[in-house]
Scaffold this motif. Structure first.
Motif, short mmCIF file in Angstrom:
data_model
loop_
_atom_site.label_atom_id
_atom_site.label_comp_id
_atom_site.label_asym_id
_atom_site.label_seq_id
_atom_site.Cartn_x
_atom_site.Cartn_y
_atom_site.Cartn_z
N ASP A 133 -7.65 0.50 1.44
CA ASP A 133 -6.50 1.00 0.96
C ASP A 133 -5.33 -0.17 0.51
O ASP A 133 -4.52 0.36 -0.60
N ALA A 159 -10.75 0.42 -6.39
CA ALA A 159 -9.88 1.40 -6.68
C ALA A 159 -9.89 1.41 -8.45
O ALA A 159 -10.08 0.45 -9.07
N PRO A 163 0.90 -1.19 -0.04
CA PRO A 163 -0.17 0.04 0.23
C PRO A 163 0.76 1.21 0.12
O PRO A 163 1.89 1.50 0.72
N THR A 170 -5.11 -3.32 -1.68
CA THR A 170 -5.37 -4.10 -2.87
C THR A 170 -4.87 -5.26 -3.08
O THR A 170 -3.80 -5.58 -2.72
N GLY A 211 0.79 5.69 -1.54
CA GLY A 211 -0.20 6.86 -1.66
C GLY A 211 0.87 7.63 -2.51
O GLY A 211 2.13 7.68 -2.51
N SER A 258 2.21 3.94 2.78
CA SER A 258 1.12 4.49 3.69
C SER A 258 1.33 3.89 4.88
O SER A 258 1.84 2.72 5.15
N ALA A 281 -12.03 -2.74 -1.24
CA ALA A 281 -10.96 -2.60 -1.58
C ALA A 281 -10.64 -2.63 -3.39
O ALA A 281 -10.01 -1.94 -3.98
#
Length: 429
Positions: A412, A363, A325, A414, A327, A338, A360
């Protein structure tokens, strides 16, 4: 995270190819003989002895990792005992790949555009495959200089992109970087180039993938209609390479696309009986030896087979493909881990299975549910049955330790399990 880099012993901006030490003929012969003895003892056939020599002749030069001592005493017959941590690195180097992927003299950067960690649990009850985005900013520990192993080490780097590490310090440096990120020890690793991926997909007889809508990518010459396709060779390679044609056109979309392929491959290997078929496993082992540069811990064919056998009976719903994960940075030019990344690290360190949040999959870069997949019926509620009271056992000073529980992941994070048939989504941008 602000990208900063300490002065390195060698400039990381110049593409380099590590020089490999010469292996003595006697050492190579000894390995071949050892392989013959091990395989012949298991099968008791002359054919197996020939196969072992054939595997030994397929070997590419190997690389020794710093931490292979943890493998001392590990058996190499049957399913491997205990857990496994194995790093697979996909290099975009054109060296030795002909001109099908661009001019090998002009496009010779050695970037690890694919970095995947496979973790098999100690009891083989579950496994996780973590994909690290190529544009994720990472800190790199001091690494041995592959061009001068006996000289000064390469200095640490801070806030550089993940895919620059292979060029900077070679396979061992990528391993050390992922170990630093996750807190795991990784004694197995392998690097594969374009043609190697094509060869490995041929060895397994192709992989069926679901495509939700037509995918067209002129950058990889990929043109797939909606529906199910059996991909092998160059078609499989281009499917795994495509970025512009799937999801949101980013590397994150490519990771989701690769997970569609890998989950289908896992189902085929397990449901088709490959993981219990010595002949089929030998064929795949030979393809790996011929097409990958492996750590010296992996060149023993029986060890390769024993790792594969560890997943023979693992529930497909307990094999998770996870996108690490991240960002985006403020300028959108890179990604950073993240807060949820800590949960992934914890699950790996504590040997816990994971449970994805059903939301999830929404996205923009993720794959889509297969519309033809069977719909699970809601469970029928039964009338409560009155039971006799149960006497409680007397309290003890040493209560039994609770069994490990699964790590529930936030939305968040996936990915998918090997039991899920998902479909690749085209990039409409």
């Amino acid at each position: 995270m602000r990208p900063t880099t300490r002065r390195a012993a060698k400039s990381p901006s110049v593409a380099r190819h590590g020089r490999l030490g010469r292996h003595s003929a006697w050492k190579t012969a000894a390995k071949a003989v050892a392989s013959v003895v091990a395989v012949a003892l298991v099968s008791g056939s002359a054919v197996a002895a020939y196969a072992a020599f054939d595997l030994a002749s397929s070997l590419k030069p190997t690389i020794t990792l710093d931490n292979e001592a943890v493998l001392d005493g590990v058996p190499d017959v049957g399913a491997i005992e205990g857990g496994v941590n194995l790093l697979v690195i996909g290099s975009d180097s054109r060296e030795g790949q002909g001109d099908a992927f661009g001019d090998p003299d002009e496009e010779t950067a050695v970037l690890n555009d694919v970095t995947m960690l496979m973790h098999i649990a100690e009891d083989h009850s579950h496994a996780s495959v973590i994909s690290f985005p190529r544009d994720m900013l990472v800190d790199v520990p001091a690494c041995t200089d592959p061009e001068d192993p006996a000289g000064d080490p390469l200095y640490e780097q801070y806030g550089v992109k993940m895919n620059s590490v292979l060029d900077y310090g070679g396979m061992p440096c990528v391993v050390k970087t992922v170990e630093q990120i996750t807190g795991l020890t990784i004694p197995f690793a392998g690097t594969v180039q374009f043609l190697g991926v094509a060869g490995l997909s041929e060895a397994v007889g192709g992989v069926e993938v679901c495509v939700a809508e037509p995918i067209v990518d002129e950058h990889t010459d990929l043109n797939l209609s909606a529906g199910t396709h059996s991909l092998r060779g160059m078609d499989a390679l281009q499917f795994l390479r495509t970025r512009h044609g799937v999801g949101d056109g980013s590397d994150l979309g490519r990771i989701s696309n690769q997970q569609v392929f890998l989950s289908s491959l896992t189902r085929k290997l397990q449901n088709g009986g490959t993981l219990g078929d010595p002949v089929a496993l030998y064929s795949i082992a030979k393809a790996a030896l011929s097409n990958m540069q492996l750590s010296s811990s992996l060149v023993d064919a029986t060890r390769m087979v024993s790792i594969a056998k560890a997943l023979k009976d693992t529930d497909l719903s307990k094999i998770a493909f996870i996108q690490y994960p991240t960002g985006y940075t403020d300028d959108g030019g890179a990604v950073v881990p993240s807060e949820s990344a800590l949960l992934i690290n914890t699950a790996l360190q504590e040997d816990l299975p994971v449970i994805f949040d059903p939301a999830a999959g929404e996205a923009s870069f993720a794959s889509a549910a297969d519309p033809n997949a069977p719909v699970e019926e809601a469970p029928v509620e039964e009338a409560p049955v009155e039971e006799a009271p149960v006497e409680e056992a007397p309290a003890t000073d040493s209560p039994a330790a609770p069994a490990p529980t699964a790590e529930a992941l936030p939305s968040d994070v996936t990915g998918q399990t090997a039991a899920e048939t998902r479909c690749s989504v085209a990039n409409d941008g």
